[in-house]
Write an enzyme that holds these catalytic residues in place. Structure first.
Site, PDB file in Angstrom:
ATOM      1  N   ASN B  77       0.845  -1.192   0.000  1.00 14.98           N
ATOM      2  CA  ASN B  77       0.000   0.000   0.000  1.00 14.98           C
ATOM      3  C   ASN B  77       0.887   1.251   0.000  1.00 14.98           C
ATOM      4  OD1 ASN B  77      -1.882   2.089   0.712  1.00 14.98           O
ATOM      5  ND2 ASN B  77      -3.201   0.530   1.627  1.00 14.98           N
ATOM      6  N   HIS B 166     -10.424  -5.474  -5.703  1.00 12.80           N
ATOM      7  CA  HIS B 166      -9.227  -5.675  -4.886  1.00 12.80           C
ATOM      8  C   HIS B 166      -9.599  -5.846  -3.427  1.00 12.80           C
ATOM      9  CE1 HIS B 166      -9.989  -1.424  -4.065  1.00 12.80           C
ATOM     10  NE2 HIS B 166      -9.139  -1.478  -3.051  1.00 12.80           N
ATOM     11  N   GLU B 320     -27.105   3.394  18.204  1.00 16.19           N
ATOM     12  CA  GLU B 320     -26.157   2.310  17.977  1.00 16.19           C
ATOM     13  C   GLU B 320     -24.763   2.677  18.475  1.00 16.19           C
ATOM     14  OE1 GLU B 320     -28.386   3.427  15.894  1.00 16.19           O
ATOM     15  OE2 GLU B 320     -29.558   1.728  15.172  1.00 16.19           O
TER      16      GLU B 320
HETATM   17  O1  LIG Z   1      -7.455   2.097   2.310  1.00 16.33           O
HETATM   18  P1  LIG Z   1      -8.593   2.761   1.609  1.00 16.33           P
HETATM   19  O2  LIG Z   1      -9.400   1.809   0.754  1.00 16.33           O
HETATM   20  O3  LIG Z   1      -8.184   3.995   0.866  1.00 16.33           O
HETATM   21  O4  LIG Z   1      -9.560   3.285   2.774  1.00 16.33           O
HETATM   22  C1  LIG Z   1     -10.702   2.632   3.257  1.00 16.33           C
HETATM   23  O5  LIG Z   1     -10.411   1.488   4.042  1.00 16.33           O
HETATM   24  C2  LIG Z   1      -9.667   1.713   5.248  1.00 16.33           C
HETATM   25  C3  LIG Z   1      -9.548   0.402   5.998  1.00 16.33           C
HETATM   26  O6  LIG Z   1     -10.791  -0.132   6.356  1.00 16.33           O
HETATM   27  C4  LIG Z   1     -10.324   2.788   6.111  1.00 16.33           C
HETATM   28  O7  LIG Z   1      -9.469   3.114   7.186  1.00 16.33           O
HETATM   29  C5  LIG Z   1     -10.639   4.046   5.309  1.00 16.33           C
HETATM   30  O8  LIG Z   1     -11.364   4.957   6.115  1.00 16.33           O
HETATM   31  C6  LIG Z   1     -11.461   3.659   4.080  1.00 16.33           C
HETATM   32  O9  LIG Z   1     -11.751   4.790   3.306  1.00 16.33           O
HETATM   33  O1  LIG Z   2     -35.090   7.091  14.310  1.00 13.57           O
HETATM   34  P1  LIG Z   2     -34.609   7.654  13.000  1.00 13.57           P
HETATM   35  O2  LIG Z   2     -34.037   9.034  13.119  1.00 13.57           O
HETATM   36  O3  LIG Z   2     -35.621   7.533  11.903  1.00 13.57           O
HETATM   37  O4  LIG Z   2     -33.420   6.672  12.578  1.00 13.57           O
HETATM   38  C1  LIG Z   2     -32.059   6.913  12.764  1.00 13.57           C
HETATM   39  O5  LIG Z   2     -31.646   6.759  14.129  1.00 13.57           O
HETATM   40  C2  LIG Z   2     -31.815   5.450  14.698  1.00 13.57           C
HETATM   41  C3  LIG Z   2     -31.242   5.460  16.090  1.00 13.57           C
HETATM   42  O6  LIG Z   2     -29.855   5.769  16.107  1.00 13.57           O
HETATM   43  C4  LIG Z   2     -31.156   4.376  13.830  1.00 13.57           C
HETATM   44  O7  LIG Z   2     -31.508   3.103  14.319  1.00 13.57           O
HETATM   45  C5  LIG Z   2     -31.580   4.481  12.367  1.00 13.57           C
HETATM   46  O8  LIG Z   2     -30.842   3.557  11.584  1.00 13.57           O
HETATM   47  C6  LIG Z   2     -31.319   5.905  11.884  1.00 13.57           C
HETATM   48  O9  LIG Z   2     -31.723   6.047  10.538  1.00 13.57           O
END
Ligand SMILES: O=P(O)(O)O[C@H]1O[C@H](CO)[C@@H](O)[C@H](O)[C@H]1O
Ligand SMILES: O=P(O)(O)O[C@H]1O[C@H](CO)[C@@H](O)[C@H](O)[C@H]1O
Lengths: 345, 345
Positions: B77, B166, B320
């Site tokens: 990378n 990839h 969440e």
């Molecule tokens: O390495 P990439 O594909 O540019 O980046 C992606 O994967 C990484 C590993 O999960 C993450 O940290 C990055 O935020 C995401 O954009």
């Molecule tokens: O309740 P809302 O605003 O429609 O929904 C949003 O907040 C919730 C609580 O974090 C999540 O579970 C949902 O995925 C998100 O879209």
């Protein structure tokens, strides 16, 4: 061998609240970004939309009509994830197929009658009313439920499906994973070190002044040493406070003031209405109201997704989901960015 | 009082690999969605783009020129989150300001010379070559590093910044949070129940047939009982296998075949090239190669973000992030959706 420089050399930092580590690889900011860009946040929101179920006077999904409210307004979520009366799934389960009862209530709280306003644009007195309502909700739901989660999803990027300024309150018959973890780690820290974890932490951060975004007499907001999201912050009282309900009137005023300062900084960082999820963690309630919960310190987490600009976010994906959270700038670098941000509205 | 029906009544399910709970509120699917919609995935990707650093013959950021590869191709990378030689941050830290050394290597592995192809569209023989290369990478990096994380971010929605097919391989000098947790829970399960957790789990799921998406002689893919993402799946061998390097030639072939079947189902679910993050978890390597790791069972996680359609995702936000993961349909309902999906390409 060169000496360790956190801005140049990847390392891990320990999150004592979550008992886990975050990988800090500051040199990754140099990588070019050709991936997804986010839609800039909407800025043509009408002040009043009779079809928006959160507006004063609107009819909601269940047929109820909102009052012509002129400050905050709370109602039961029309599509709640938690209901008070779900039957019990029983308890005789195989260890790999365990189910447990979950009961609760979900409420929505509008901050203001206008759809085109956000917390940082509201008057301190109006924000104070939001805080007073939070306190009332904890007072109302706390005796029945061990956990009352107040949270705000702001911006479409954070799954917010309605631009009207609002937060949610989900109270549950159980202690969810995250507060259960924070309960365990704070309890162990007090036992081992004789002082509540976040009381000690706030004092140290106020001393070293390396990660303080804004502060006043009662409150401190830092980019925590273990921040995961690029511009994550942690809001802490200076004195030992268990719950929102324990705040004095003066502390509620100074909270309104510091929230306004933080959120104004956020908005000015990339010159947009800054998206985030935020929420309050105070000592558990329900039967815990009469227990010794002095290991807890009230705090709020702000988790904003943006990384480089109004349209480039941090993706917590593959490596982060499967192995460990990773960040692309140090918390101290994030702080320097905050310091450079003007405080204009 | 009515009897418990998981499709109607919210409940919690236990994730034994992560020792945590997920809130299942199936009735939430009824709620209308007015929030953010995702851009449909690009479908005008050129087969060969000389400016794409992942294509055969392209020049990369560091000036190196890719070979005219005709199968898989692995390179370091150019913007690695982990490097082999970062200096040690020392060890005398305050408990709230702990830093630890992190070293490793990050590699990128192209699956195929074409940019306009994905795993489900590749021939089984071509997928087999991807699997063979995964095995080689574990053989190469495993002796040096305790953890070799193979993962694929697919689709712009999952932070993938290059459409060329990839995956990535990040090997680290430490056991990251997630595998450390899976190590602890699997170890405890074997101790308590006398059988590796996921060996028992695969057997039970094969028996009840309530959550099996696809299966063959050697492999089983289920929507796990504790799935968090709407269409999350777990890929499991039927026999006890510690690591990818332990697979027989026949098992690699049948793995290629079942991966193709799963990914074809995913693509047909909403008739788009289905976004996800996936990754392999096998027994830790490094010094663990000579230890008894029989509590481990090799498995792969697929975490796809979509909820209702090609453009409506599940947001893991406020509740969440601050309290507990929550899903809007039961794993069994997700399975029924999978069953209805045709297997056409
Ligand atoms: O390495 P990439 O594909 O540019 O980046 C992606 O994967 C990484 C590993 O999960 C993450 O940290 C990055 O935020 C995401 O954009
Ligand atoms: O309740 P809302 O605003 O429609 O929904 C949003 O907040 C919730 C609580 O974090 C999540 O579970 C949902 O995925 C998100 O879209």
């Amino acid at each position: 061998k060169s000496t360790f420089d956190p801005k140049e050399h990847q390392h891990m930092r320990y999150n004592p609240l979550r008992d886990s580590w975050v990988l800090v690889s500051a040199h990754r900011m140099k990588r070019p970004w050709k991936g997804q860009v986010e839609k800039p946040s909407e800025d043509n929101i009408p002040r009043h939309d009779p079809n928006n179920p959160l507006c004063p006077g609107s009819t909601r999904a269940n047929g109820e009509v909102n009052p012509e409210y002129d400050s905050t307004f709370v109602f039961e979520n029309d599509f709640p994830a938690l209901q008070p009366d779900a039957p019990d799934p029983g308890s005789d389960h195989h260890p790999l197929f365990q189910t447990k009862a979950a009961r609760g209530v979900c409420k929505v709280m509008c901050f203001h009658p206008w759809s085109d306003i956000t917390l940082p644009l509201m008057q301190p007195g109006e924000i104070r009313k939001v805080i007073d309502k939070w306190v009332e909700l904890i007072e109302e739901l706390g005796p029945t439920y061990p956990w009352v989660q107040i949270f705000e999803n702001k911006g479409a990027m954070m799954g917010c499906s309605n631009p009207h300024p609002h937060c949610q309150v989900w109270a549950s018959s159980f202690l969810p994973n995250e507060p259960a973890l924070a309960d365990r780690t704070q309890r162990a820290f007090l036992q081992e070190h004789g002082e509540p974890m976040l009381v000690q932490y706030a004092r140290k951060e106020a001393q070293v002044q390396e990660r303080v975004v804004v502060e006043n007499e009662d409150w401190l907001i830092v980019v925590p040493y273990w921040a995961t999201w690029p511009f994550q912050t942690l809001l802490l009282p200076r004195r030992h406070v268990l719950r929102l309900t324990d705040l004095t009137g003066k502390e509620r005023d100074s909270l309104a003031s510091i929230m306004k300062r933080l959120l104004t900084k956020y908005d000015n960082l990339f010159e947009i209405s800054f998206p985030y999820s935020m929420g309050w963690h105070g000592a558990p309630t329900g039967t815990h109201l009469t227990e010794d919960m002095s290991h807890w310190q009230l705090h709020a987490h702000y988790y904003p997704p943006l990384l480089r600009s109004a349209t480039v976010r941090k993706f917590m994906v593959g490596y982060e989901m499967l192995a460990q959270e990773q960040r692309d700038l140090t918390p101290e670098q994030a702080l320097l960015t905050f310091v450079d941000v003007p405080m204009r509205k």
